[in-house]
Write an enzyme that holds these catalytic residues in place. Structure first.
Site, mmCIF file in Angstrom:
data_model
loop_
_atom_site.group_PDB
_atom_site.id
_atom_site.type_symbol
_atom_site.label_atom_id
_atom_site.label_comp_id
_atom_site.label_asym_id
_atom_site.label_seq_id
_atom_site.Cartn_x
_atom_site.Cartn_y
_atom_site.Cartn_z
ATOM 1 N N ASN A 28 -1.943 -5.469 -12.035
ATOM 2 C CA ASN A 28 -2.622 -4.288 -11.494
ATOM 3 C C ASN A 28 -3.907 -3.939 -12.238
ATOM 4 O O ASN A 28 -4.673 -3.079 -11.788
ATOM 5 C CB ASN A 28 -1.681 -3.078 -11.479
ATOM 6 C CG ASN A 28 -0.657 -3.189 -10.366
ATOM 7 O OD1 ASN A 28 -0.703 -4.113 -9.556
ATOM 8 N ND2 ASN A 28 0.270 -2.235 -10.325
ATOM 9 N N ARG B 75 1.820 5.019 2.448
ATOM 10 C CA ARG B 75 0.694 4.661 1.577
ATOM 11 C C ARG B 75 -0.659 4.622 2.291
ATOM 12 O O ARG B 75 -1.271 3.571 2.459
ATOM 13 C CB ARG B 75 0.956 3.309 0.905
ATOM 14 C CG ARG B 75 2.124 3.364 -0.036
ATOM 15 C CD ARG B 75 2.388 2.029 -0.671
ATOM 16 N NE ARG B 75 1.668 1.869 -1.924
ATOM 17 C CZ ARG B 75 1.770 0.775 -2.680
ATOM 18 N NH1 ARG B 75 2.494 -0.244 -2.295
ATOM 19 N NH2 ARG B 75 1.115 0.697 -3.811
ATOM 20 N N CYS C 38 3.786 -0.306 4.330
ATOM 21 C CA CYS C 38 4.415 -1.351 3.534
ATOM 22 C C CYS C 38 5.815 -0.889 3.217
ATOM 23 O O CYS C 38 6.186 0.236 3.535
ATOM 24 C CB CYS C 38 3.631 -1.626 2.264
ATOM 25 S SG CYS C 38 3.761 -0.303 1.079
ATOM 26 N N ARG D 157 4.821 -12.464 -6.166
ATOM 27 C CA ARG D 157 3.556 -11.722 -6.085
ATOM 28 C C ARG D 157 3.149 -11.172 -7.453
ATOM 29 O O ARG D 157 1.955 -11.020 -7.723
ATOM 30 C CB ARG D 157 3.681 -10.555 -5.106
ATOM 31 C CG ARG D 157 3.749 -10.985 -3.658
ATOM 32 C CD ARG D 157 3.732 -9.777 -2.767
ATOM 33 N NE ARG D 157 2.746 -8.821 -3.264
ATOM 34 C CZ ARG D 157 2.793 -7.518 -3.060
ATOM 35 N NH1 ARG D 157 3.763 -6.999 -2.351
ATOM 36 N NH2 ARG D 157 1.859 -6.723 -3.535
ATOM 37 N N ASP E 100 6.734 2.247 -10.847
ATOM 38 C CA ASP E 100 6.953 0.798 -10.854
ATOM 39 C C ASP E 100 8.105 0.368 -11.779
ATOM 40 O O ASP E 100 8.453 -0.807 -11.818
ATOM 41 C CB ASP E 100 5.668 0.059 -11.262
ATOM 42 C CG ASP E 100 4.653 0.036 -10.125
ATOM 43 O OD1 ASP E 100 4.982 0.465 -9.008
ATOM 44 O OD2 ASP E 100 3.510 -0.421 -10.365
#
Ligand code: UD1
Length: 421
Positions: free
Chosen positions: A23, A121, A116, A400, A307
């Site tokens: 990120n 979002r 998603c 990912r 997260d």
């Protein structure tokens, strides 16, 4: 399709080397659109999301040479400003090209990312801020059509909500704008801080770094001169391995990490009874005498990260007592709950609040489905403490964002095999 077969009842020991933060790397790669020459980046995580963004940058006309963890990228040859649906749909963070493309070229088209797995979002705050900077924004056929024929103008932006990629987009938009931009209620995540620091090193006049108020003096479309830099360590990857150690009540050491980025996470491990020993770049977690329940509310940095929520739920299952997790950032980030319940967990959901009654040593392995990146890692952690083999399917979510997952788990003694069905 590939899946992971995870053997039960595992104890972990040893060291895990953390990769660069996905990120952080994503906005940093997008920011190279603002560069006047080749940018040299080290500690790049070798994960699918990074390759997706590189593919997008390549489609726009960028050139790069990539080794596993290092890239030299030159975006001066960009001759296309449309980020198409087929790439944006695979990764929401593609929206990060919007700010720098508009700032450099005065126009661009970026597909709307859409929904998603972890909720609606929207990107309304990104768009509203760009409009305040003088952009014309039109939504047509699922695309954001943005123009600013005379360049973006500095403005005072007050974000209604703290948004990480929203802040990053506006920082990049403001970089080449005309005049000064003030961003109020900016995100303070370490990934945002690194973006600001790299842009500052590249010559941008930016102040307030690390606070919620940023001031940026735009360069009036003069491109920046980037210096070589390394991506910061991935605090979420580090936290995930720490959760695996906690759930299995094992001792492991995480290396190449910045412990100060994990203060709120480490505090929760201590509350649960685990020992934490940190140096400047390592964190060691020590087993608890008794794993205690915990109360967690996710919030913006420096608070507890959303997260890490799913992974802590897997640890809470191993605690003696009832834990409460309140997910404040995303309305639908409990997709892992139904899979954990299928493995025998006792979790009750009420809106944004999950109540987890600890059932140590009671989980049983089965076939489970990964639904998003962090939910998937929670399933792996639960599998490590279950009494029989677990197969985690749809692991493309994991790929990912987790580099060499089976290998890193293997290095600390876990038995995880990648198989094809
Ligand atoms: C980033 C992270 C993601 C993390 C999240 C929160 C990246 C690539 N992704 O996502 O891993 O889970 O921060 O720490 O860095 N919102 C709006 N309108 C907007 C933008 C956001 O309503 O225009 C809302 C979101 O729905 C959410 C909240 O604001 O409820 C925070 O989202 P945001 O910080 O923008 O998340 P991302 O940047 O997408």
């Amino acid at each position: 399709m590939q899946y992971l077969e995870i053997k039960p009842n595992q104890k972990l020991s040893g060291e895990v080397r953390v990769s660069g933060a996905k990120n952080a790397a994503l906005p940093l790669l997008a920011s190279t659109i603002l560069s006047s020459s080749t940018v040299n980046i080290g500690n790049l995580p070798n994960v699918v999301d990074i390759n997706t963004l590189l593919k997008l940058l390549e489609m726009l006309g960028s050139k790069f040479e990539k080794k596993t963890h290092h890239i030299e990228i030159n975006t001066t040859s960009i001759n296309e400003t449309k980020a198409t649906y087929d790439i944006v749909k695979t990764m929401r963070a593609s929206i990060l090209v919007l700010g720098p493309l508009l700032s450099r070229f005065g126009h661009c088209e970026v597909s709307l990312p859409g929904g998603c797995a972890i909720g609606q979002r929207p990107v309304d705050l990104h768009l509203k801020a760009l409009e305040q900077m003088g952009a014309n924004i039109e939504i047509k056929n699922g695309y954001i059509l943005a123009t600013a024929p005379n360049g973006l103008q500095g403005a005072t932006i007050v974000f209604d909500k703290v948004t990480v990629t929203g802040s990053e987009n506006i920082i990049m938009a403001a970089a080449l704008a005309h005049g000064e931009t003030t961003i109020i209620n900016a995100a303070k995540e370490p990934e945002v801080v690194q973006l600001c620091e790299v842009l500052k090193d590249a010559g941008l006049d930016i102040s307030g770094i690390g606070t919620d108020t940023l001031k940026i003096v735009g360069t009036r479309q003069k491109l920046l001169e980037f210096k070589k830099f390394d991506v910061i360590p991935d605090r979420i990857e580090a936290g995930t391995y720490l959760c695996a150690a906690a759930a299995t009540n094992s001792e492991i050491t995480i290396t190449h990490v910045n412990p100060s980025h994990l203060d709120s996470v480490l505090a929760k491990f201590e509350e649960m009874g685990f020992g934490i020993k940190s140096t400047e770049s390592t964190i060691t977690i020590l087993p608890a005498q008794e794993i205690k329940p915990v109360n967690i509310t996710t919030t913006e940095y420096p608070g507890f990260p959303t997260d890490m929520q799913a992974q802590f739920m897997a640890v809470a299952i191993c605690a003696n007592g009832t834990s409460i997790i309140d997910e404040k950032l995303f309305e639908n980030r409990f997709m892992h709950v139904s899979e954990l319940i299928r493995m025998g967990a006792n979790i009750h959901l009420n809106g944004t609040v999950a109540t987890i009654t600890g059932t140590p040593n009671k989980l049983t392995g089965t076939d489970v489905m990964a639904t998003d990146l962090r939910a998937s890692s929670a399933l792996i952690i639960a599998a490590l403490v279950s009494n029989s083999t677990t197969n985690v399917h749809r692991i493309y979510h994991l790929d990912r964002g987790y580099e060499k997952l089976e290998e890193k788990f293997g290095n600390i003694g876990a038995n995880i095999l990648r198989k094809s069905e």
